[in-house]
Design a protein around this motif. Structure first.
Motif, mmCIF file in Angstrom:
data_model
loop_
_atom_site.group_PDB
_atom_site.id
_atom_site.type_symbol
_atom_site.label_atom_id
_atom_site.label_comp_id
_atom_site.label_asym_id
_atom_site.label_seq_id
_atom_site.Cartn_x
_atom_site.Cartn_y
_atom_site.Cartn_z
ATOM 1 N N HIS A 168 1.110 -1.137 -0.052
ATOM 2 C CA HIS A 168 -0.044 0.046 -0.004
ATOM 3 C C HIS A 168 0.862 1.355 0.174
ATOM 4 C CE1 HIS A 168 -4.249 -1.051 0.954
ATOM 5 N NE2 HIS A 168 -3.448 -2.239 1.348
ATOM 6 N N ILE A 169 1.580 1.095 0.571
ATOM 7 C CA ILE A 169 2.760 2.296 1.223
ATOM 8 C C ILE A 169 3.682 2.740 -0.591
ATOM 9 C CG2 ILE A 169 4.373 3.399 2.291
ATOM 10 C CD1 ILE A 169 2.710 1.483 4.745
ATOM 11 N N VAL A 170 4.052 1.788 -0.895
ATOM 12 C CA VAL A 170 4.914 1.805 -1.901
ATOM 13 C C VAL A 170 3.685 2.397 -2.597
ATOM 14 C CG1 VAL A 170 6.480 0.964 -3.518
ATOM 15 C CG2 VAL A 170 7.113 0.841 -1.240
ATOM 16 N N HIS A 171 2.946 1.598 -3.145
ATOM 17 C CA HIS A 171 1.738 2.047 -4.552
ATOM 18 C C HIS A 171 2.120 3.620 -4.267
ATOM 19 C CE1 HIS A 171 -1.447 1.495 -6.990
ATOM 20 N NE2 HIS A 171 -2.210 2.341 -6.538
ATOM 21 N N ALA A 172 1.315 4.034 -3.109
ATOM 22 C CA ALA A 172 0.947 5.038 -2.872
ATOM 23 C C ALA A 172 2.178 6.344 -3.418
ATOM 24 C CB ALA A 172 0.414 5.276 -2.014
ATOM 25 N N LEU A 173 3.700 5.751 -3.033
ATOM 26 C CA LEU A 173 4.845 6.239 -3.005
ATOM 27 C C LEU A 173 5.337 6.578 -4.403
ATOM 28 C CD1 LEU A 173 6.694 8.566 -1.856
ATOM 29 C CD2 LEU A 173 7.806 6.255 -1.367
ATOM 30 N N MET A 174 4.622 5.548 -5.682
ATOM 31 C CA MET A 174 4.967 5.504 -6.543
ATOM 32 C C MET A 174 4.187 6.386 -7.197
ATOM 33 S SD MET A 174 5.850 1.290 -7.199
ATOM 34 C CE MET A 174 6.564 1.166 -8.724
ATOM 35 N N GLY A 175 2.609 6.255 -6.913
ATOM 36 C CA GLY A 175 2.134 7.155 -8.246
ATOM 37 C C GLY A 175 1.836 8.137 -7.528
ATOM 38 N N SER A 176 3.355 8.990 -6.527
ATOM 39 C CA SER A 176 3.078 10.834 -7.050
ATOM 40 C C SER A 176 4.981 10.484 -7.248
ATOM 41 C CB SER A 176 3.547 10.559 -5.307
ATOM 42 O OG SER A 176 1.902 10.910 -4.309
ATOM 43 N N LEU A 213 13.921 0.674 -6.388
ATOM 44 C CA LEU A 213 13.289 -0.914 -6.146
ATOM 45 C C LEU A 213 14.338 -2.148 -6.181
ATOM 46 C CD1 LEU A 213 10.263 0.367 -7.947
ATOM 47 C CD2 LEU A 213 10.738 1.145 -5.550
ATOM 48 N N PRO A 214 13.931 -2.642 -4.628
ATOM 49 C CA PRO A 214 14.802 -4.235 -5.097
ATOM 50 C C PRO A 214 14.121 -5.082 -6.934
ATOM 51 C CG PRO A 214 13.444 -4.014 -3.145
ATOM 52 C CD PRO A 214 13.187 -2.384 -3.720
ATOM 53 N N ASP A 215 15.501 -5.214 -7.018
ATOM 54 C CA ASP A 215 15.075 -6.281 -7.659
ATOM 55 C C ASP A 215 14.144 -6.666 -7.656
ATOM 56 O OD1 ASP A 215 17.447 -5.325 -9.650
ATOM 57 O OD2 ASP A 215 18.895 -6.868 -8.568
ATOM 58 N N ASN A 216 13.638 -7.742 -6.804
ATOM 59 C CA ASN A 216 12.885 -8.914 -6.243
ATOM 60 C C ASN A 216 11.082 -8.130 -6.427
ATOM 61 O OD1 ASN A 216 13.162 -7.553 -3.178
ATOM 62 N ND2 ASN A 216 12.197 -9.610 -2.958
#
Length: 166
Positions: free
Chosen positions: A43-51, A69-72
């Motif tokens: 949730h957190i990374v998705h929201a940050l990626m949107g911004s 972002l880590p390769d995995n």
């Protein structure tokens, strides 16, 4: 920076601080748990990626993320898919916040009130104002989902931040 841009930045920053608090408040046992298919870290990374994607000045240039972002998980996240088999640590997510801080500040520092109603591209109806408002809503949506999961798990509320008071 003009008055309306300043107010928008305060509103954006308030939600951003709350999203960051979700990292700190999420119990370690819940962090990567498949929480109805949506792990808290995702949730957190998705929201940050949107911004990271939407808060930029040149929408004609090829997008380049400032987040490491880590390769995995990189490919899945960049395709805007939810990830439950790999995960990012809290430290990795906080590093993403640190990387985004400079980009966010540069974005808001480059805007003025007149620009807010300009289209971000000639072939799109989005304006800088609509993009910023959408990201404020997007972040707060995910803050709410994170808080719901954290509270259901027995954790603490995410502190409310408003009008730049905290």
């Amino acid at each position: 920076m003009n008055q309306i841009v300043k107010m928008l930045k305060v509103q954006y920053e308030d939600g951003y601080k709350m999203l960051k608090s979700a990292v700190e408040l999420c119990p370690d046992e819940l962090w990567k748990t498949d929480n109805n298919g949506l792990p808290i870290w995702n949730h957190i990374v998705h929201a940050l990626m949107g911004s990271d994607f939407w808060l930029r000045l040149d929408y004609t240039a090829e997008f380049g993320s400032c987040l490491e972002l880590p390769d995995n998980v990189r490919d899945t996240l960049l395709q805007d898919e939810w990830k439950s088999d790999g995960f990012m640590t809290k430290e990795q997510v906080m590093d993403c916040f640190k990387a985004f801080d400079a980009k966010k500040d540069e974005f808001f520092g480059s805007l003025n009130d007149k620009m807010l109603c300009q289209k971000i591209r000639d072939d799109m109806e989005f304006t800088y104002l609509s993009v910023i408002c959408a990201q404020i809503r997007h972040i707060m949506c995910h803050v709410g989902m994170c808080e719901d999961a954290i509270l259901a798990f027995g954790g603490n509320e995410i502190p409310w931040v408003a009008f730049g008071e905290n």
